[in-house]
Enzyme design. Sequence first.
Site, PDB file in Angstrom:
ATOM      1  N   LYS A 170       0.848  -1.194   0.000  1.00 20.68           N
ATOM      2  CA  LYS A 170       0.000   0.000   0.000  1.00 20.68           C
ATOM      3  C   LYS A 170       0.884   1.245   0.000  1.00 20.68           C
ATOM      4  CE  LYS A 170      -3.874   1.951   2.712  1.00 20.68           C
ATOM      5  NZ  LYS A 170      -4.778   1.680   3.840  1.00 20.68           N
TER       6      LYS A 170
ATOM      7  N   SER B 184     -10.166  -0.957   6.265  1.00 20.51           N
ATOM      8  CA  SER B 184      -9.410  -0.626   5.055  1.00 20.51           C
ATOM      9  C   SER B 184      -8.639  -1.782   4.442  1.00 20.51           C
ATOM     10  CB  SER B 184      -8.444   0.536   5.333  1.00 20.51           C
ATOM     11  OG  SER B 184      -9.159   1.739   5.484  1.00 20.51           O
TER      12      SER B 184
ATOM     13  N   SER C  91      -9.438   1.749   2.399  1.00 24.18           N
ATOM     14  CA  SER C  91      -8.538   2.568   1.613  1.00 24.18           C
ATOM     15  C   SER C  91      -7.440   1.780   0.907  1.00 24.18           C
ATOM     16  CB  SER C  91      -7.888   3.615   2.529  1.00 24.18           C
ATOM     17  OG  SER C  91      -7.116   2.993   3.552  1.00 24.18           O
TER      18      SER C  91
END
Length: 519
Positions: free
Chosen positions: A146, A245, A221
């Site tokens: 990420k 997330s 996210s």
Amino acid sequence: MGSKMPGLVSLSYFLGVPFLLVLLGAALLHWRQTPARNKIPRAQKRREKALQQMEALAQRLRQQEPDLDPKPILELPLLTLAQKLQDEELSLESVLCSYLEQALRVHKEVNCLTDFLEECEEQLQRLKKLKKNERGPLYGIPVSLKDTFDCMGHDSTCGLAQFLEKPAAKDGIIVQILKAQGAIPFVKTNVAQTLFSFDCSNPIYGQTLNPLNLQKTSGGSSGGEGALLAGRGSILGFGTDTGGSIRIPASFCGICGLKPTGFRLSYSGIASAVKGKKSVTTMAGPMALDVESLVLSLKVLLSEDMHQLDPTVPPIPFREEVYFSKRLLRIGYYESDGFTQPSPSMVRAVRLTTGLLQDAGHENPRLSKTLEELRGVGTPKKLWEQHSKVEKYQHEFIAKWRSLDLDVLLAPALDPAFYISYPAKASESMSYMGLYNLLNFPVGVLPVTRVTVEDEKELAFYKGYYGDTFDKNFQEAVRGSTGLPVAVQCIALPWEEELCLRFMKEVETLTKNQKEPKE
């Protein structure tokens, strides 16, 4: 007329002063923000150049093996791929080349990458010099990260222009351990702006789409990770989870994800848009295509290096005796949190899984009424607003759990995938995920079924619990999802990641043996 003019002039003057001050303030704000906004085109050009470098490396590696067929490599599960690399049945070059090419293909379709880690070529060369007894368990495995994970020389933007052009001075601790254990981090992936959304879009890198349905979001996210893994552009990825997330992208994209207990893994060297969160802890965790991959990654990270590099992380190694135990479990379950009416496919996923677990000999008490008691001061949203009551709420929840003699808990995930832009319109549905960040329980998500035509028919009669705009938006967000994956959450008490994974593996084994539902 002339006698009125002075008054009018005076009024204009007094009205004009604050107006000019407002204009001046706006101009100053614009002046301050302009440098940040100016960074965006430069960041986009850097990404374009980085992806060109990525493609160039793939071409160089392919020239070394012109007959390479990546398909068989991409189809291998992580444990098998790791073993073949250890045994030198596959070369490091062939594996990295396969994933570079596939990641580029997935990105062109869904816009999931933010950066190429060009140092992966150096990592590959370092690994080739190792003796067999020096190779870590992730030897040669390409790993995606990420955007928030610090990699030396690269930005960790959180989707914010203000974080651009501030490259990390060193690798974060998780990245350091992955490299020490033989992994090859090779790309960084897209996120929601500020990370506080379960969509995946920001002004720098744009919207990430769901590879299973391009009209749907990949979730957020950690949505870039979910999309890349679902498209087989990576075999092991890492995200973060503040309110779902990791789990929402995993659920939307049909992969597996684990949110550990806070501080079981180090969070040092991971960017955040908001510092100082205490009542709700953000956690880093793995995302992959199957449960065994999550297990391997957790074993690797829970090495002695983790505590040595970050003494705030407790020195708790992976407890294999818990994961491999065959003891039958007492599994609590619920079909609704009483706040957001679940979609028909969410209910069916829990019922399907519960039935399979019961048939396998596990005990499954239903907890719908109990959950009403466990909710304490109200919804998770209200609890987040009342941070002073969080600790008391955690103790109440754990006490109730133990009074019911539960081992683990089965709950709906949030799915199927939402249409793009709908996460902001139906954000309250995060209640299914956010509760366990508040409680700081380890939670895993894995797909168990797919949306059927019958689910879609039932959705047409969905009213929600309140019949308000939110309920209508939720119904609209999840419609048109026939064939998309539906997941469940597997939950354990704090520090029981091994039990959580053991439960996930049981669910995965039982549901994989089921026939696919008719679409």
